[in-house]
Design a protein around this motif. Structure first.
Motif, PDB file in Angstrom:
ATOM      1  N   LYS A  39       0.854  -1.187   0.000  1.00  0.00           N
ATOM      2  CA  LYS A  39       0.000   0.000   0.000  1.00  0.00           C
ATOM      3  C   LYS A  39       0.896   1.245   0.000  1.00  0.00           C
ATOM      4  O   LYS A  39       1.800   1.364   0.838  1.00  0.00           O
ATOM      5  CB  LYS A  39      -0.877  -0.021   1.254  1.00  0.00           C
ATOM      6  CG  LYS A  39      -1.782   1.161   1.380  1.00  0.00           C
ATOM      7  CD  LYS A  39      -2.969   1.062   0.452  1.00  0.00           C
ATOM      8  CE  LYS A  39      -3.933   2.212   0.673  1.00  0.00           C
ATOM      9  NZ  LYS A  39      -5.007   2.220  -0.314  1.00  0.00           N
TER      10      LYS A  39
ATOM     11  N   VAL B  71       1.143   5.077   0.780  1.00  0.00           N
ATOM     12  CA  VAL B  71       0.452   6.094   1.584  1.00  0.00           C
ATOM     13  C   VAL B  71       1.195   7.416   1.447  1.00  0.00           C
ATOM     14  O   VAL B  71       2.401   7.483   1.718  1.00  0.00           O
ATOM     15  CB  VAL B  71       0.391   5.647   3.073  1.00  0.00           C
ATOM     16  CG1 VAL B  71      -0.159   6.755   3.956  1.00  0.00           C
ATOM     17  CG2 VAL B  71      -0.462   4.389   3.221  1.00  0.00           C
TER      18      VAL B  71
ATOM     19  N   GLU C  81      -3.692  12.183   8.560  1.00  0.00           N
ATOM     20  CA  GLU C  81      -4.447  11.505   7.502  1.00  0.00           C
ATOM     21  C   GLU C  81      -3.706  10.235   7.063  1.00  0.00           C
ATOM     22  O   GLU C  81      -4.313   9.191   6.856  1.00  0.00           O
ATOM     23  CB  GLU C  81      -4.651  12.429   6.292  1.00  0.00           C
ATOM     24  CG  GLU C  81      -5.729  13.459   6.459  1.00  0.00           C
ATOM     25  CD  GLU C  81      -5.313  14.653   7.334  1.00  0.00           C
ATOM     26  OE1 GLU C  81      -4.180  14.673   7.861  1.00  0.00           O
ATOM     27  OE2 GLU C  81      -6.135  15.568   7.503  1.00  0.00           O
ATOM     28  N   ALA C  82      -2.385  10.360   6.933  1.00  0.00           N
ATOM     29  CA  ALA C  82      -1.584   9.194   6.520  1.00  0.00           C
ATOM     30  C   ALA C  82      -1.700   8.079   7.560  1.00  0.00           C
ATOM     31  O   ALA C  82      -1.899   6.905   7.221  1.00  0.00           O
ATOM     32  CB  ALA C  82      -0.124   9.607   6.352  1.00  0.00           C
TER      33      ALA C  82
ATOM     34  N   LYS D 271      -4.171   7.629   9.660  1.00  0.00           N
ATOM     35  CA  LYS D 271      -5.539   7.093   9.624  1.00  0.00           C
ATOM     36  C   LYS D 271      -5.688   6.058   8.512  1.00  0.00           C
ATOM     37  O   LYS D 271      -6.360   5.047   8.682  1.00  0.00           O
ATOM     38  CB  LYS D 271      -6.550   8.231   9.402  1.00  0.00           C
ATOM     39  CG  LYS D 271      -6.868   8.997  10.669  1.00  0.00           C
ATOM     40  CD  LYS D 271      -7.925  10.053  10.411  1.00  0.00           C
ATOM     41  CE  LYS D 271      -8.169  10.857  11.680  1.00  0.00           C
ATOM     42  NZ  LYS D 271      -8.886  12.102  11.423  1.00  0.00           N
ATOM     43  N   GLU D 272      -5.019   6.328   7.388  1.00  0.00           N
ATOM     44  CA  GLU D 272      -5.094   5.403   6.252  1.00  0.00           C
ATOM     45  C   GLU D 272      -4.476   4.048   6.632  1.00  0.00           C
ATOM     46  O   GLU D 272      -5.010   2.993   6.291  1.00  0.00           O
ATOM     47  CB  GLU D 272      -4.332   6.026   5.088  1.00  0.00           C
ATOM     48  CG  GLU D 272      -4.950   5.721   3.746  1.00  0.00           C
ATOM     49  CD  GLU D 272      -4.174   6.349   2.602  1.00  0.00           C
ATOM     50  OE1 GLU D 272      -3.769   7.525   2.724  1.00  0.00           O
ATOM     51  OE2 GLU D 272      -3.983   5.642   1.600  1.00  0.00           O
TER      52      GLU D 272
ATOM     53  N   LYS E 162      -6.742   2.175   9.120  1.00  0.00           N
ATOM     54  CA  LYS E 162      -7.885   1.566   8.430  1.00  0.00           C
ATOM     55  C   LYS E 162      -7.492   0.192   7.873  1.00  0.00           C
ATOM     56  O   LYS E 162      -8.265  -0.772   7.940  1.00  0.00           O
ATOM     57  CB  LYS E 162      -8.331   2.470   7.270  1.00  0.00           C
ATOM     58  CG  LYS E 162      -9.839   2.690   7.252  1.00  0.00           C
ATOM     59  CD  LYS E 162     -10.197   3.892   6.460  1.00  0.00           C
ATOM     60  CE  LYS E 162     -10.703   3.516   5.083  1.00  0.00           C
ATOM     61  NZ  LYS E 162     -10.941   4.711   4.242  1.00  0.00           N
TER      62      LYS E 162
END
Ligand code: AMP
Ligand code: MG
Length: 194
Positions: A172, A174, A183-184, A186-187, A190
């Protein structure tokens, strides 16, 4: 035994910053994660051998010395993983820019110790990385051109693709853009919730 996610990024991408945010977010949501910094384990091992070096100097040593520390660190980290419940995040590098050229942070022998199920590449724009390296006075970052940073990103992706083939782990990417570290994180969180 914890599920292993490897978080990588070239120097100056802010992967440690993102990992710290991730740790905070996980605590808030009651999720158990353990973050292990690969470079710190290598430093502890070199100190045990009576060699006190700066973390940004490890890559300047001979590849054979680095490999000794690297494989020993993989062994130590795999023992920690075995004792850990929940997710284990390993903060490390896909490729190391040594004096002999690009060298794998996760060669096959290391991957066998770690068995990651997810590989995360933290990336940013080369101009952002350049600025972060320049501003970070705590580190001895290599001062290079934007084009060389772009090349480091390409190499990391190539190494990640190889690791994906060898392990079956997914990769992935990011983005850690300016002031977007939460935000990074949080990604990544998730992905861990899946
Ligand atoms: P960092 O603080 O993440 O930039 O790591 C410090 C240094 O540790 C890096 O510049 C590398 O020299 C070394 N290092 C970290 N992870 C690895 C790895 N998987 N293999 C070899 N060297 C590593
Ligand atoms: Mg770091």
């Amino acid at each position: 035994m914890g599920r292993v996610t490897v978080v990588t990024g070239i120097p100056g991408t802010g992967k440690t910053t993102v990992c710290n945010e991730l740790s905070g977010l996980a605590k808030q949501s009651g999720k158990k994660i353990t973050i292990i910094n690969y470079g710190s384990v290598m430093l502890e091992l070199s100190q045990e051998r009576g060699k006190s070096i700066h973390r940004d100097e490890i890559r300047k040593f001979s590849v054979s010395f680095q490999h000794e520390l690297q494989i020993e660190a993989a062994r130590v980290i795999s023992q920690r993983i075995a004792k850990t419940e929940g997710d284990v995040i390993i903060d490390t590098h896909m490729s190391i820019k040594t004096n002999d050229g690009y060298w794998a942070g996760l060669p096959f022998d290391v991957l066998q110790f770690l068995s990651p199920s997810l590989l995360v590449l933290v990336e940013a724009e080369p101009c952002e990385v350049l600025l972060r390296r320049f501003r970070d006075i705590t580190r001895k970052r290599d001062k290079v051109l934007e084009s060389e940073i772009a090349e480091e990103f390409v190499f990391s992706r190539l190494m990640a693709a190889t690791c994906a083939v060898l392990t079956g782990a997914s990769v992935k990417i990011v983005k850690n853009s300016t002031r977007k570290q939460v935000e990074a994180a949080k990604e990544i969180l998730k992905l861990l919730e899946k």
